[in-house]
Design a protein around this motif. Sequence first.
Motif, PDB file in Angstrom:
ATOM      1  N   PHE A   1       0.915  -1.251  -0.048  1.00 33.14           N
ATOM      2  CA  PHE A   1      -0.097  -0.011   0.147  1.00 33.14           C
ATOM      3  C   PHE A   1       0.918   1.242   0.035  1.00 33.14           C
TER       4      PHE A   1
ATOM      5  N   ALA B   1       0.580   7.482  -2.127  1.00 32.62           N
ATOM      6  CA  ALA B   1       0.189   7.783  -3.477  1.00 32.62           C
ATOM      7  C   ALA B   1       0.831   9.512  -3.856  1.00 32.62           C
TER       8      ALA B   1
ATOM      9  N   PHE C   1      -5.384  10.676   0.864  1.00 33.20           N
ATOM     10  CA  PHE C   1      -5.631   9.736   0.041  1.00 33.20           C
ATOM     11  C   PHE C   1      -5.882   8.154   0.447  1.00 33.20           C
ATOM     12  N   ARG C   2      -4.919   7.791   1.408  1.00 34.25           N
ATOM     13  CA  ARG C   2      -4.823   6.583   2.302  1.00 34.25           C
ATOM     14  C   ARG C   2      -6.195   6.155   2.902  1.00 34.25           C
TER      15      ARG C   2
ATOM     16  N   TYR D   1      -9.233   7.121   2.584  1.00 31.53           N
ATOM     17  CA  TYR D   1     -10.581   7.035   1.544  1.00 31.53           C
ATOM     18  C   TYR D   1     -10.164   5.807   0.551  1.00 31.53           C
ATOM     19  N   THR D   2      -8.873   5.339   0.512  1.00 32.12           N
ATOM     20  CA  THR D   2      -8.451   4.212  -0.327  1.00 32.12           C
ATOM     21  C   THR D   2      -8.205   3.007   0.090  1.00 32.12           C
ATOM     22  N   GLU D   3      -7.539   3.021   1.091  1.00 29.36           N
ATOM     23  CA  GLU D   3      -6.799   1.793   1.429  1.00 29.36           C
ATOM     24  C   GLU D   3      -7.717   0.697   1.948  1.00 29.36           C
TER      25      GLU D   3
ATOM     26  N   THR E   1     -10.684  -0.051   0.578  1.00 25.37           N
ATOM     27  CA  THR E   1     -10.953  -0.948  -0.572  1.00 25.37           C
ATOM     28  C   THR E   1     -10.028  -1.715  -1.375  1.00 25.37           C
ATOM     29  N   LEU E   2      -8.706  -0.980  -1.076  1.00 28.52           N
ATOM     30  CA  LEU E   2      -7.590  -1.804  -1.686  1.00 28.52           C
ATOM     31  C   LEU E   2      -7.430  -3.079  -0.719  1.00 28.52           C
TER      32      LEU E   2
END
Length: 163
Positions: free
Chosen positions: A55, A58, A69-70, A72-74, A76-77
Amino acid sequence: MTVHLDAGEVSILRSLVSQVLGLVEPGTTGDDPLERALGIGAAAPSADPVLARLFPSAYADDEEAAQEFRRYTEATLRDGKRADATTLLETAEPGRLTLTAEQGQAWLRALNDVRLALGVRLEVTEEVHEEIARMPEDDPRYPSFVIYDWLTYLQDTLVRALW
């Protein structure tokens, strides 16, 4: 797409993918119900070098943007990595396997995660093939490097089969 694996290869794959699956467990969210519902998690990168590689940040030059960014996205990743690992675990069996294009893609992503994790632990460099060639077979790292090389071959073979 067809893959042929023997029982030993399946055992190795299952073991390594299971280890990565354990690493990418669901991330933590805050106490806020909306954050939990949306999977908004922690902003700080992991101190574990393998998770930091799986991870990555970004925004290398903007820590605040990277943390946002982390958040809101981690989650889901992590879900995607777990789904890919689960697909491989559910479909890997000794013998000739026929994978759908979707399963093949999941295998590629899961193999990539395993290679990244193993590569970090082994401190693999671009000279990995030369290092394996120079390494004596009684070196305790030798089996892990050979497995890394085999994973690279398997991933390359799947890429060629899919494209």
